[in-house]
Design an enzyme around this catalytic site. Structure first.
Site, PDB file in Angstrom:
ATOM      1  N   ASP A   1      -4.317  -8.519  -3.985  1.00  0.00           N
ATOM      2  CA  ASP A   1      -4.436  -9.570  -2.976  1.00  0.00           C
ATOM      3  C   ASP A   1      -4.660 -10.930  -3.624  1.00  0.00           C
ATOM      4  O   ASP A   1      -4.209 -11.953  -3.089  1.00  0.00           O
ATOM      5  CB  ASP A   1      -5.578  -9.256  -2.005  1.00  0.00           C
ATOM      6  CG  ASP A   1      -5.125  -8.269  -0.941  1.00  0.00           C
ATOM      7  OD1 ASP A   1      -3.991  -8.433  -0.446  1.00  0.00           O
ATOM      8  OD2 ASP A   1      -5.872  -7.339  -0.625  1.00  0.00           O
TER       9      ASP A   1
ATOM     10  N   HIS B   1       0.805  -1.226   0.000  1.00  0.00           N
ATOM     11  CA  HIS B   1       0.000   0.000   0.000  1.00  0.00           C
ATOM     12  C   HIS B   1       0.836   1.273   0.000  1.00  0.00           C
ATOM     13  O   HIS B   1       0.368   2.323  -0.416  1.00  0.00           O
ATOM     14  CB  HIS B   1      -0.991  -0.036   1.169  1.00  0.00           C
ATOM     15  CG  HIS B   1      -2.067  -1.036   0.935  1.00  0.00           C
ATOM     16  ND1 HIS B   1      -2.033  -2.286   1.493  1.00  0.00           N
ATOM     17  CD2 HIS B   1      -3.151  -1.013   0.140  1.00  0.00           C
ATOM     18  CE1 HIS B   1      -3.070  -2.969   1.070  1.00  0.00           C
ATOM     19  NE2 HIS B   1      -3.765  -2.224   0.245  1.00  0.00           N
TER      20      HIS B   1
ATOM     21  N   GLU C   1     -10.715 -11.242  -4.274  1.00  0.00           N
ATOM     22  CA  GLU C   1      -9.287 -11.056  -3.997  1.00  0.00           C
ATOM     23  C   GLU C   1      -8.670 -12.197  -3.195  1.00  0.00           C
ATOM     24  O   GLU C   1      -7.511 -12.134  -2.822  1.00  0.00           O
ATOM     25  CB  GLU C   1      -9.029  -9.705  -3.333  1.00  0.00           C
ATOM     26  CG  GLU C   1      -9.848  -9.422  -2.091  1.00  0.00           C
ATOM     27  CD  GLU C   1      -9.620  -8.019  -1.529  1.00  0.00           C
ATOM     28  OE1 GLU C   1      -8.665  -7.337  -1.917  1.00  0.00           O
ATOM     29  OE2 GLU C   1     -10.418  -7.630  -0.670  1.00  0.00           O
TER      30      GLU C   1
ATOM     31  N   CYS D   1      -9.857  -3.681 -10.124  1.00  0.00           N
ATOM     32  CA  CYS D   1      -9.374  -2.476  -9.445  1.00  0.00           C
ATOM     33  C   CYS D   1      -8.005  -2.685  -8.813  1.00  0.00           C
ATOM     34  O   CYS D   1      -7.508  -1.827  -8.099  1.00  0.00           O
ATOM     35  CB  CYS D   1     -10.379  -1.995  -8.395  1.00  0.00           C
ATOM     36  SG  CYS D   1     -10.607  -3.163  -7.052  1.00  0.00           S
TER      37      CYS D   1
HETATM   38  C1  PEP Z   1      -6.478  -5.503  -4.359  1.00  0.00           C
HETATM   39  O1  PEP Z   1      -6.250  -6.307  -3.449  1.00  0.00           O
HETATM   40  O2  PEP Z   1      -6.181  -5.720  -5.553  1.00  0.00           O
HETATM   41  C2  PEP Z   1      -7.126  -4.222  -4.051  1.00  0.00           C
HETATM   42  C3  PEP Z   1      -7.530  -3.407  -4.999  1.00  0.00           C
HETATM   43  O3  PEP Z   1      -7.253  -3.878  -2.747  1.00  0.00           O
HETATM   44  P1  PEP Z   1      -6.046  -3.324  -1.826  1.00  0.00           P
HETATM   45  O4  PEP Z   1      -4.876  -3.065  -2.737  1.00  0.00           O
HETATM   46  O5  PEP Z   1      -6.529  -2.097  -1.155  1.00  0.00           O
HETATM   47  O6  PEP Z   1      -5.805  -4.439  -0.894  1.00  0.00           O
HETATM   48 MG    MG Z   2      -7.109  -6.003  -1.517  1.00  0.00          MG
END
Ligand code: PEP
Ligand code: MG
Length: 608
Positions: A487, A217, A463, A534
């Site tokens: 994920d 992140h 995910e 996403c």
């Molecule tokens: C993902 O896991 O691809 C996602 C979009 O969520 P995050 O990156 O916030 O875990």
């Molecule tokens: Mg995620």
């Protein structure tokens, strides 16, 4: 169009002075956020606290001395309380700790440290926090010149005592990196997502850290804010000091410390090319995202922080495909009320002016724990990523979750929104969350807070492998799917996305991951629900032909990536992309997949 956040001020004259080096030192890491920048290094030492620094009026000196003495007293009281606690646990370790705490108390009574601080307050009219920092720095420098292991240990104690004093002097914690010189490139041991969230792109030119991976992140936050970053750089801090000049290339994952004149010239050429490229992409802002054979692919933005909404607009996002609502819980010591959450979310929905906004419910846990959660609900288990994360956390702490849902339902009356549930593994979870949402809606409706108890569309993040393989069952409970490839890749391959040591194994093109994506798309299609992506894969231009070829109709990515992806889509032949995706899905060998995709990209985007 603006493809980055506001830019840091131009390199200052110091650049020339620092550049007289014949050999630069090169460090390599993981390119985490693209962009090439040059600027002075700011080394952030682990555990260091940013402190305010200001001159006192003559009349304010005695008050400042009293404030410092108050902090000393509070520190002594805290250490005494610790000693009492330790007394309960008899044993040699407890005795040793008690001796250490006695030494700390001694340091707080007329020691060199305390005298140094008082002298600075009185003599230089320097505020107490900065006086503590200067005094400890001076003692450390003197001790370092005397090669003595006992003194080396003492300096550690002095630092600990001064950190306690500083904490007690500062009623509110000062955000990290808020006091660094403008235009710096930060070098740190580790930069957490919460640290990155506090960085002002107008002041921080780039950052590098020893730890971290491209899909963690922190990297996501850097890309969203448009701050070039390199992570997983071994031996970063041993070779640089604050004030050195550095060139950081966030695409190639390369850092040059004290570059030569030639390297600086080369940097300037590449930077100019980058700016030109961004200018060209900017022209696409208002053009539709459609392939040459008329396949429309909706391009939306992911946002981690409300300030990114303007970037989404500037880059021509058609909506917000993912709001990571964690931002409302980061860098604070209390929990946001329903009203506060409503205010924060409504600013996003109103700024999108009728375009759809997908609000994901809290995805806290793992690396995303903020201070407030760590203190109150911290997961000490060895595998927090497999623990009480995301929807599991929300359904365990329903009081918190209901506040968030209440706020979301209220913003639904201001514009088109969708609710997205993170880390779902089975249909029962979705049903239980739906019931909770319905109950909050009915309650708020009865109380006159909502005008209607109708629910917005409720979707599910795909995910974890179980969700992908069970997508057919989930499709009957969800209004849409959003594939979280970050994920999904992590949990399928058992690779921590933020861990630099296994970063080379993190691979969204692994056949196992692609098959899960395909399965999800097929299940969504069979049930007639929308499927979008996403995860970070959506914003990677190399992946565009594959994702369009798989039939994905909406890609949500960091706003800065939208123009590049749109350019690819507009020059893409959709049926050729479909054939390419079909061929890729028949492969079981990862390197074949990479080769087929590279050939396709070469041929279509560079070979003409
Ligand atoms: C993902 O896991 O691809 C996602 C979009 O969520 P995050 O990156 O916030 O875990
Ligand atoms: Mg995620």
């Amino acid at each position: 169009m603006k493809t980055k956040g506001p830019q840091a001020p131009p390199e200052n004259a110091r650049t020339k002075e620092l550049a007289r080096h014949s050999v630069a030192l090169e460090r390599r890491g993981i390119g985490a956020a693209p962009g090439i920048v040059m600027g002075p290094v700011f080394c952030a030492l682990a555990g260091a606290v940013d402190v305010p620094r200001y001159k006192l009026e003559e009349s304010g000196v005695s008050e400042e001395l009293a404030r410092f003495e108050g902090a000393v007293l509070k520190s002594v009281e805290q250490i005494d309380a610790l000693k009492l606690e330790i007394k309960q646990e008899a044993g040699p370790a407890a005795d040793e700790l008690a001796d250490l705490l006695d030494a700390h108390i001694q340091m707080l009574s007329g020691s060199r440290l305390v005298r140094g601080v008082k002298d600075r307050i009185q003599g230089q009219h320097l505020n107490a926090e900065a006086s503590v920092q200067e005094s400890v720095g001076e003692i450390a420098r003197q001790y370092e010149t005397i090669r003595d292991s006992y003194l080396a240990g003492r300096i550690h104690d002095i630092r600990e005592v001064s950190a306690r004093l500083t904490r007690n002097l500062m009623s509110a914690p000062i955000p990290r990196y808020s006091n660094i010189p403008d235009g710096s490139i930060i070098f740190a041991d580790e930069i957490t997502p919460a640290d990155a969230a506090l960085m002002d792109p107008a002041r921080v030119r780039g950052f590098a850290a020893i730890h971290g991976g491209a899909e963690g992140h922190t990297a996501i936050m850097a890309r969203s804010l448009g701050i070039p970053a390199v992570l997983g750089v071994s031996d970063l801090l041993g070779h640089a000091k604050t004030g050195d000049l550095a060139i950081l290339d966030g695409r190639q994952g390369r850092i040059l410390i004290n570059p030569t004149e030639n390297e600086i010239e080369d940097y300037k050429t590449r930077r100019a090319l980058e700016v030109e490229e961004q200018r060209k992409l900017g022209r696409l802002r208002t053009l539709p995202s459609v392939t040459k054979d008329d396949i429309t692919v909706r391009l939306s933005a992911n946002t981690e922080l409300p300030i990114e909404v303007s970037l989404a607009n500037e880059n021509g996002a058609e909506g917000i495909g993912l709001v990571r609502t964690e931002f409302m819980f980061l860098n604070r010591s209390d929990l946001p009320s329903e009203d506060e959450q409503f205010e924060a979310l409504s600013s996003i929905v109103l700024a999108m002016d009728g375009r759809s906004v997908t609000l994901r419910t809290l995805d806290i846990g793992g690396e995303k724990f903020s201070d407030v959660f760590k203190d109150q609900y911290g997961d000490e288990s060895p595998n927090p990523a497999l623990g009480l994360r995301a929807i599991r956390f929300s359904m365990t702490h329903k009081d918190l979750f209901e506040k968030q849902i209440g706020a979301i339902l209220r913003v639904a009356e201001l514009g088109p929104i969708r609710i997205l549930l993170p880390m779902i593994t089975n249909a029962d979870e979705v049903r239980a969350v739906r019931r909770l949402i319905e109950n909050v809606a009915i309650r708020h409706y009865k109380d006159g807070i909502l005008k209607s108890n109708a629910l917005p569309p409720i979707g599910v993040m795909i995910e974890v492998p179980a969700a992908a393989l069970g997508a057919d069952a989930l499709a009957s409970t969800a209004d849409f799917f959003s594939i979280g490839t970050n994920d999904l890749t992590m949990y399928t391959l058992a690779i921590d996305r933020a861990n630099d040591q296994v970063a080379t194994l993190y691979d969204p093109l692994h056949p196992a991951v692609l098959r899960l994506i395909q399965f999800t798309i097929n299940a969504g299609r069979a049930a007639g629900i929308a499927v979008n992506i996403c995860g970070e894969m959506a914003g990677d231009v190399r992946m565009t032909p594959l994702l369009v070829g798989l039939g994905i109709e909406e890609l949500s990515m960091n706003a800065n990536a939208i123009p590049g992806v749109k350019a690819r889509i507009r020059s893409l032949d959709g049926s050729a992309a479909r054939r390419c995706a079909d061929t890729i899905l028949q492969q079981s060998d990862r390197s074949r997949i990479e080769a087929i995709l590279s050939d396709f990209n070469e041929l279509f985007f560079f070979g003409r």
